[in-house]
Scaffold this active site. Structure first.
Site, PDB file in Angstrom:
ATOM      1  N   ASP A  15       0.819  -1.219   0.000  1.00 24.79           N
ATOM      2  CA  ASP A  15       0.000   0.000   0.000  1.00 24.79           C
ATOM      3  C   ASP A  15       0.853   1.269   0.000  1.00 24.79           C
ATOM      4  OD1 ASP A  15      -2.203  -1.753   0.282  1.00 24.79           O
ATOM      5  OD2 ASP A  15      -1.931  -1.765   2.447  1.00 24.79           O
ATOM      6  N   GLU A 184     -11.475   1.102  -4.032  1.00 25.64           N
ATOM      7  CA  GLU A 184     -11.026   1.542  -2.710  1.00 25.64           C
ATOM      8  C   GLU A 184      -9.771   2.381  -2.902  1.00 25.64           C
ATOM      9  OE1 GLU A 184      -9.643  -1.900  -0.437  1.00 25.64           O
ATOM     10  OE2 GLU A 184      -9.258  -2.939  -2.319  1.00 25.64           O
TER      11      GLU A 184
END
Length: 528
Positions: A15, A184
């Site tokens: 991430d 997302e």
């Protein structure tokens, strides 16, 4: 130009959120249940990266006790407003349920290695938040979660304006975009009169990707690009898989980059497995005639080798430290002298045994990231276990349901059955090799060793195999058969898994936490 080789931050660095400040690039990555919370790396040339610090205090009380495996700190977003760094992230306390039970926080600092402000809770619609700084205004982006029966866990991207000083919401929350495919990880930027919404699409596994939407107005409506910016979902042979969760960054001379996560799978008889977890990669981006971002090499597959517009730079290795700093990591708390001591016996690390390897509360464990498919770890341990409840040794760990450990411990004399401690003071000092998966723990091998002498333990990892050994009479002696290291991966088992394999040392004492073990010469070498 500099040639970088992806992934640029290797082994459990998922991430990535990248920002440029003058000539420096910074990347923050997820830490989940591990400390230090939110590691930050930096680089001048995008090819070579060094650890620059972490967001200390990201978790209120500096404790994630009780948080499930792959819970904790998810998807930090790092930004710069011209004066200070901002980071927003979620602390997720439920995994695999309709309820994420999370809190979203914001913290700031003038230096990533310096003091970060105490985290302040903000609107917590869902995980993977981001901040957008626009003409003095501050906006919080987030995923919307609909936990209700029949609801969608990924129910769209929302945005709320925050007061820059108080972080109190200003006005209504805006629904920016909903999409049939899971979206997302929103990031927002402005370019040439457009607002671009950069999204993670398809979930963080094999279907992952980056999709872009844009609007002339900040609050929408947003139009989706008709093709992905980045994905590998259409080709399992691309060496960098699971590519997604991206962020666009402009260089000082007006060129563009995409940071993103990726994974390097092992191809096993059980299918592809990513033992190294998800890692950080970078691509070059250009803009097409219609104003959409595209990979510079064409298509949407990530490249392993990328030319980037920088001058070569060689980071300086940090000086050796007697403290338990990076690259050491710990579970759900920082290392504390009450259980991890570097002063009582100079040159050694003393661990006081606490709870077992499946505890979510108080493990005495120090571990480091495995960064390549071929690696070797070893350590010398000096301990006097007097009960089967006491043990210390070398561990390869993914989480509480996936680990391999070689431990110095106690067991009954050879002529006595295993029926629990018999409190007679006898027994044997042994090395016990245990493997744990979703079906439970199994003792693979037991070997007697000298009770009063230190012993050197080791493991050699070769792709999907882990071979444990110990040193006897000056030579490496195998213990047990080769074990399946690929079970320590994102892709093994039925649960959601988001971290990566680690190698480390641990100690346990399940009765009164009085047992201690001393460790010396821990070495982890990863080889491409």
């Amino acid at each position: 130009m500099t040639l970088l080789h992806n992934p640029v931050i290797r082994g459990f660095a998922p991430d990535p959120s990248m920002v440029r400040v003058d000539d420096w690039y910074y990347v923050a990555t997820s830490s989940f249940e591990w400390f230090p919370t939110i590691p930050i790396h930096r680089s001048r040339d995008l090819a070579h990266w060094e650890y620059a610090g972490h967001v200390r205090g990201a978790v209120p009380g500096d404790s994630l006790a009780g948080v499930p495996d792959s819970g904790g700190v998810w998807a930090p977003s790092l930004s710069w407003d011209g004066e200070r760094f901002w980071v927003t992230y979620s602390v997720v306390r439920s995994v695999g349920t309709p309820y994420f039970d999370l809190d979203t926080y914001v913290s700031t600092a003038t230096d990533v290695a310096g003091k970060w402000t105490a985290p302040r809770r903000v609107a917590s619609h869902g995980f993977d938040p981001a901040l957008f700084h626009d003409e003095g205004r501050l906006w919080l982006l987030n995923l919307q979660n609909d936990h209700r029966p029949g609801g969608r866990r990924f129910a769209g991207i929302v945005m709320t304006e925050l007061d820059r000083e108080t972080l109190v919401p200003l006005g209504d929350t805006h629904l920016l975009l909903q999409h049939d495919r899971l979206i997302e990880g929103p990031k927002l930027l402005r370019r040439d009169g457009w607002y671009y919404l950069v999204l993670a699409e398809g979930g963080t596994g094999w279907e992952h990707g980056v999709r872009v939407a844009r609007s002339r107005d900040l609050t929408g409506p947003y139009e989706l690009d008709d093709r992905p910016l980045l994905t590998t979902r259409d080709d399992a042979e691309v060496p960098l898989q699971k590519a997604g969760h991206g962020e666009l960054v402009e260089t000082a001379d007006g060129q563009w980059l995409l940071s993103h996560l990726t994974a390097r799978p092992l191809h096993t008889p059980h299918g592809p497995r990513c033992t190294l977890g998800r890692e950080t990669a970078i691509q070059r981006v250009v803009w097409d005639a219609e104003g959409w971002p595209r990979l510079a090499q064409g298509g949407w597959h990530p490249a392993v080798e990328v030319d980037v517009p920088t001058q070569p730079w060689n980071p300086q290795l940090p000086p050796a430290s007697a403290h338990l700093d990076w690259p050491w990591s710990t579970l759900r708390e920082y290392p504390d002298p009450s259980w991890a001591d570097t002063t009582s016996r100079p040159g050694w690390i003393r661990l006081r045994g606490r709870q077992g390897p499946e505890s979510r509360w108080a493990q005495s464990l120090l571990a480091q990231r495995i960064t390549e498919h071929r690696a070797e770890a070893e350590v010398t341990v000096d301990a006097r276990p007097r009960s089967f409840t006491q043990a210390a040794g070398l561990v390869l760990r993914y989480d509480s349901e996936a680990y391999l450990s070689l431990d110095l411990t106690w067991t009954e004399p050879e002529d006595e059955p295993q029926r629990g401690q018999q409190w007679r003071g006898g027994g044997r000092t042994v090395l016990s090799l245990v493997e744990r998966d979703e079906e439970g723990a199994r003792q693979v091998a037991v070997v007697d060793v000298e009770a009063q002498a230190p012993v050197t333990l080791g493991v050699t990892i070769d792709d999907a195999e882990a071979r444990f050994w110990y040193v006897r009479d000056g030579a490496r002696t195998p213990i047990g058969p080769p074990l399946d290291f690929s079970r320590l991966s994102d892709d093994y088992g039925s649960r959601l898994r988001f971290t990566g394999a680690m190698a480390g040392i641990h100690a346990r004492d399940l009765v009164d936490a009085s047992f201690t073990a001393d460790f010396r010469g821990f070495r982890l070498v990863s080889r491409p």
